[in-house]
Motif scaffolding. Sequence first.
Motif, mmCIF file in Angstrom:
data_model
loop_
_atom_site.group_PDB
_atom_site.id
_atom_site.type_symbol
_atom_site.label_atom_id
_atom_site.label_comp_id
_atom_site.label_asym_id
_atom_site.label_seq_id
_atom_site.Cartn_x
_atom_site.Cartn_y
_atom_site.Cartn_z
ATOM 1 N N VAL A 15 2.020 -2.357 -7.370
ATOM 2 C CA VAL A 15 1.032 -3.019 -6.520
ATOM 3 C C VAL A 15 0.053 -3.821 -7.377
ATOM 4 O O VAL A 15 -0.269 -4.974 -7.057
ATOM 5 N N TYR B 280 -8.280 3.644 -6.667
ATOM 6 C CA TYR B 280 -8.685 2.285 -7.049
ATOM 7 C C TYR B 280 -9.263 2.280 -8.468
ATOM 8 O O TYR B 280 -9.001 1.381 -9.264
ATOM 9 N N CYS C 199 0.840 -1.195 0.000
ATOM 10 C CA CYS C 199 0.000 0.000 0.000
ATOM 11 C C CYS C 199 0.877 1.248 0.000
ATOM 12 O O CYS C 199 2.062 1.178 0.321
ATOM 13 N N GLY D 4 -8.917 -7.633 -7.644
ATOM 14 C CA GLY D 4 -9.126 -6.765 -6.494
ATOM 15 C C GLY D 4 -10.562 -6.309 -6.371
ATOM 16 O O GLY D 4 -11.166 -5.863 -7.346
ATOM 17 N N ILE E 154 0.512 -10.809 -3.638
ATOM 18 C CA ILE E 154 -0.117 -10.192 -2.469
ATOM 19 C C ILE E 154 -1.604 -10.548 -2.469
ATOM 20 O O ILE E 154 -2.170 -10.912 -3.501
ATOM 21 N N GLU E 155 -2.193 -10.431 -1.293
ATOM 22 C CA GLU E 155 -3.630 -10.662 -1.171
ATOM 23 C C GLU E 155 -4.411 -9.362 -0.999
ATOM 24 O O GLU E 155 -5.622 -9.337 -1.181
ATOM 25 N N MET E 156 -3.694 -8.267 -0.652
ATOM 26 C CA MET E 156 -4.425 -7.064 -0.267
ATOM 27 C C MET E 156 -3.687 -5.787 -0.651
ATOM 28 O O MET E 156 -2.455 -5.728 -0.676
ATOM 29 N N ASP E 157 -4.481 -4.758 -0.941
ATOM 30 C CA ASP E 157 -4.022 -3.418 -1.261
ATOM 31 C C ASP E 157 -4.911 -2.462 -0.472
ATOM 32 O O ASP E 157 -6.029 -2.810 -0.081
ATOM 33 N N ARG F 284 -7.886 -9.714 -3.056
ATOM 34 C CA ARG F 284 -7.851 -10.500 -4.299
ATOM 35 C C ARG F 284 -9.030 -11.464 -4.304
ATOM 36 O O ARG F 284 -9.200 -12.252 -3.378
ATOM 37 N N MET G 279 -0.564 -7.889 -7.317
ATOM 38 C CA MET G 279 -1.896 -8.479 -7.126
ATOM 39 C C MET G 279 -2.222 -9.434 -8.274
ATOM 40 O O MET G 279 -2.710 -10.553 -8.055
#
Length: 326
Positions: A60, A79, A24, A90, A69-72, A209, A64
């Motif tokens: 980022v 976004y 992030c 996402g 990664i699983e999250m932002d 994700r 994804m």
Amino acid sequence: MALGMSLSLAATVAKADEAIRILCPTWSGYAPVFVAQELGYFKKLGIDVSIKFEDERANVMAAMAHGDIEMDMRTVGEYQGKPRDAKTPGIIIGTIDQSLGGDGVISSGDITSVDQLKGKTVASEPNIPGRLLLQMELKKKGMTLADLDVKQIATADTIAVFSDPSIAAVVSYQPNLSQAVDKVPQRKPHILVSSAQYPGIIVDVIIARQDDLKANPEKYKKFMIGIFKAIDYFKSNKADFIKLAAPHFNLSPEEFAASIEGSLDYTGHKETSEYFGKPGAPGSLYKVFDEVMQLNLENGAAENNLKAAEQIDNSIIAGITEADLK
């Protein structure tokens, strides 16, 4: 590449139903994640959370897409920005803060209204919240960003850029805004446009994700519970929250406190529930999403008309009760 490898390695240590790897931007609004770690909330809930700052959104999005990664976390407006389309990985599952002065435009003392920026040089990073706010203020005056000479910069360079007298204004966010006011006094700086003028518009959301969310929904419920517990801790133990959070941002407790005071509001369980509503009964975030979407399409920050109903999943928030937070 090294960043992606380190995050991938972290995933091998924890099981898939326990691990959440986050990238992030550097923003004080994300402090509850660090405080939840420091206080052991995530560990007690049985999840393994790792977080790193990455200010380049393209990196980022790539992480994804590659499953690194699983999250932002970022604002609704960011976004939506290019190149996101309906199939981009996402989906929004929660909020963590809303900006109430943390984003805006700093200008020299002789500029008192945005219409005075016409034909002048304004520095801004693409697709940051303050740029959206500037667009909204310009619209009130019958102007657009095309009426300005917009110079692309990195927000981290706010102070250096604002020191140049040829730059009439800089679009930025905290702690850069307050630091520029303090460190460039010769320009008699002031905040020309602020997110405090638009409560509820600049909202930082938590993005998961979709494939992992579908496979491990309980993990994300636990994550949000940890966040809400950390925000409750902020409300009851503010000084200690600040002390725990500050080192993660390379700031002193005093500097971190200055970056959030009058800048943001952490969104706890009650506020987030109002934003999300329940399945079949969307909350206020859906309207905010669609409003910001139209502004982003107008200013060219986005190229695909995304629909809130397809980009927001309120099932995780709807499944959390007050009893879960005790």
